[in-house]
Each structure stands twice: as C-alpha cells, then as structure tokens.
Design an enzyme around this catalytic site. Sequence first.
Site, PDB file in Angstrom:
ATOM      1  N   GLY A 160       0.840  -1.041  -0.069  1.00  0.00           N
ATOM      2  CA  GLY A 160      -0.018   0.141  -0.082  1.00  0.00           C
ATOM      3  C   GLY A 160       0.984   1.245  -0.001  1.00  0.00           C
ATOM      4  O   GLY A 160       2.274   1.194  -0.314  1.00  0.00           O
TER       5      GLY A 160
ATOM      6  N   ASP B  74     -16.377  -3.309   9.992  1.00  0.00           N
ATOM      7  CA  ASP B  74     -15.982  -3.008   8.518  1.00  0.00           C
ATOM      8  C   ASP B  74     -16.162  -4.505   7.817  1.00  0.00           C
ATOM      9  O   ASP B  74     -14.879  -4.969   7.175  1.00  0.00           O
ATOM     10  CB  ASP B  74     -14.566  -2.616   8.417  1.00  0.00           C
ATOM     11  CG  ASP B  74     -14.079  -2.219   7.099  1.00  0.00           C
ATOM     12  OD1 ASP B  74     -14.927  -2.153   5.892  1.00  0.00           O
ATOM     13  OD2 ASP B  74     -13.053  -1.824   7.140  1.00  0.00           O
TER      14      ASP B  74
END
Length: 548
Positions: free
Chosen positions: A272, A406
């Site tokens: 990332g 989530d």
Amino acid sequence: MGDKFFLFSFLLCLPLAKAGLNFFISQQESFRVLGLVAELAYVRDGSINDVAQHFVVPVPAHIHELCFVWVNADPKSVKYSIFTKDNSMQSVNHVSLNISNQGVVPREPQIFCLLLPCTTILPSKLEVSMKINFTSFNNVTVLNVVMKKDCSSEELRNVEQDVLSKVIPAEDSSFMLYVAVGVAFGILVVSLAAASCFLCPKHNLCHQQPPRTIVPSGTALYSPVQATCNEDLGAATLCVSDPAAHQIVIEDKTSFRLQRNNIHIGSTLLEGTFGSIFHATLQIPCQPLKDVIVKTVKHNAAEMQVKLMMEEGTRFQDLVHPNIYPLIGIVDGDGSRPLLVYPSVTYGNLKTPHKCTLCFRWLLYCRGSLDGSLPHPLCTQDLVTIALHVLRGVQYLHQQNIIHKDLATRNCVIDDQFHVKLTDMALSRDFFPNDYHCLGDNENRPIKWMAMESLTRREFSTSSDIWSFGVVLWEVTTLAQQPYVEIDPFEVGRVLRDGYRLTQPVNCPDELYAIMAYCWASSKNERPTAPQLYRELHQFHHQLNEYI
C-alpha cells in the site's frame, strides 16, 4: 512527464465497454504500481490506444509483478498468443506469465499477471516487452506493452531469489549440490537446537518454576527468550521461556509478544501507500519454523497511521474461534516499526490472495477457474458455505460484545482447506483505497458497505454489522463485484433513504436474494440477528443439497 499526465487524464475513470475487446491496467493496479488513481487502457472496445502502447510502464523495484485485466465482450471469439522478452541477452526468458502463452480471450473480465523478478541473473536495469497477437477470423491485431524496472539493489536481488526459483528451473547440477548442502546444514542446526532443549539440566528450574497458567483450546504460546526446560505440565518436556518472561494470561485469554529477531521477513504479498504485508517465518527456540503473515507500516507512515494499525490490529488478539483469523504475536516497543503477526493462509483474503503468482481476486479467480486449478468450480452450495463461515465469525464477535464495523470480502481470508475466517481491518484502507471514501470529513469509511444509520448518525451495532453482511453475501454471490459501482459515494446515503438497494445478481436464487434484502431493512430493529440469519442460510444450504 507531461505525456504521462496527459495519458492518465485521458484514461481516468473510463467505464468498461459493453462490446468488443478490452485490455487495460485497472485503477487499483495503477495505484499500486504507479501511485495514480487511473485506468490505463491499451485496447478499448476493440481499438488500440496508440498513446498507451508507446507508454513505458515504470515498475518500482519492490513490485514483483504487473497485472492486467482483459475481456472480450464481442460475439466473435478472439484468440491470443503472448510473447515476452527481456534484455538479459540470454536464450532463456526470465520473466513469466501465470497464464498459458496462447488461448482464447475470456468472455468475463479476468486478471493475469506478468512476473518481473529482480535476480543476479538479470541486468540491473530490467527492460521487458510483452507482445500480444489478437486474432479474430483472419484479422490480427498486434499490441506491445513495454516495462522497465530498476534492479540495481543487491539486497532486492537476494530477496527476490525465491521468486526466480518458481520461474526458472535449475540447469546446473552444482545448483542441486548447494541446495543439498543447505538442507543438510539446516537439519543439523535444528537437531542441535532440539538437543539443547531436551538435554538442558532439569534441576535448574526445580525450585523456581513459574506460576502455572491455563491456555484455552490447548494452545501453548512461548516468549522469545533463552529456552529452558520445564516439566510442570506433566511427563512431556516443553520448551518455555525464562520464568521472568513467561507467557501472559489475562482472564483465560492469551496475548503474545515477540522479539524482532524471532521474525524473518520474506517476500512482499501486498503493498500500500504506507503499509505492507509480508510472508515471513516465525522462529521460537526449540520449536519448528512456522510460516506466518506480517502486517506492518513503512518508514514514511505517520504516527497516526501507526497508532490506527495497532488499535485495529489488536481487536481480535484474545479471540479463539475457527472463523476468526487470530493475531498470534506482536513486535512493538523497541523503537522500530511495529509488526502484527498472523498465521499463514494459502489463498489470502477473498478479494486479493496473498500468493503473488495469483494476484487476482480470489473469487474472480474462481469465476474463471475452468482449467482445473480448483478442486471443482464453485457452485451455489460453495458460495453459501463461504457465507456461513463468515456468519459464524460474526455471531461469535457479537457474543463477545464486539462490533466489527467493516465486514467485507477484503477482510475475510481463506485457507488451504477453504475455511473462511474474519480478520481485523488493520491497513485495509491502504490496501483497498477504492473501497473507502472520504465525504469531506477527513475520515475514510467503507461507504458502500455501511448501514443507513452508520452513514448518517455514526451509529454502529450488531444490526449495522448485519447490513454489511448482506453486502458481503452479495459480493460472494457476484464473485467479488464492486457494490453500487454506478453510484457516487456522496449519493449513497440519499439513494438508500429512497429505498434503492443492490440488485439481484445473475443466477442468484430468489431465496438467497431475499436473505440479502432482509439484511437491508431501513429500520435496524427489522433486521435479523446473526443466529436468525444462520438458521435461514443453513436451511437454504440443506435444501440445495437435497435438490442436488
């Protein structure tokens, strides 16, 4: 530089054409490799983009592969043949594809990857060209894709030798000799370590045994310090830590801190902007080496990002359940970047597997697995089984008074037995930037997975988790399609209030879609609980088996 920005501004956010051949690098892959949120289209609706074809893709040194998306939406079939070439000036081609070099372009969007390892065999400035011939009847279209990668770092070349071993077979018998010597030396080291464990003087601990502790489910966790011997637990001799640093047990739940020298970092599995996931090995004194997964932040990560990773990554550390992905260790407090250690899983998460050679979404991979790479193609029973595994994890969290907040396929992993486990959401925002959006409040949230009350009033409950589970069930049924792809994130709250919901997927049974819709009731009091949902799904699964 100007040409690059012109290229990406031209290709930004182009929708997938409904007809013809399409070949492109997705926005997610473009962001991962180039740091730009853009879709690089080489062929759009059968027409080659000359600007893209002449663009040389700069692949960063830490990226091991470049992935492409292709689909033929035209009624006419299109055959392909792919040829790759590097600048190593050798007869052997050292780059590799994870698909065959010739075949037919798929009718559904699929992803394939080109391995680009850095090794001592290859030049420090690696240049790779990929030539693809697309043939429809007698028409041949030729596409060229050119990539460059800087492999000048000697450390990087050593790290990526394991990638090369998967691509290039050994051609020299001396190579096998080195391997044999290495294996023999490894066996000798392990044998000596085991002997030191069993032969250490037992009387050293006879009068200073640590307090007896209970570890749930028979799990023994050991601190990474000088190993001694302890017979406190019966006849079997176990290697445990020094008494001063014995395993910590809090209310019958385990927590485990490791030393940094217990973790040996391997290849990068997911990258990332400020976070990374690595394959690694865990080495505890007197224990066999164990494959693990490590989450960590890069050196450029801000303190807030480090704190957020630790807060979100330690939420499940004390939980023990077959459908919860456990945190098995933490490396922290030594002034360096913290490490979160998890068990190794074969297929990574449901959305993006950890196997670099598979680098496409696992469910999307299953959609196109007609080559026998899976035991059998996924059927409705398999999809419902995946949903039941996720729901068992949700039910356990709710029993522990934990709200996940989530739930999504990106936060579910699948092992080699095809068992699905819920994970925490640490670094998910970084790894899946297209799944999170900031609505002007400086907070990235999974807008398209959130319940109405969570979007508008920041209210989270077991009922809001159930809403998100309905979206997960939709993701599983569609094999990882993006929910509400046609709706702007700023408009999601409004369209939900207007009664808009995700449409019934193709080939989704009415009964299964009814269960999804049940999760998306506007009032949280009208949504089912996890046990109620489990009974409904289990009954539907039983009916499917009876029908088959």
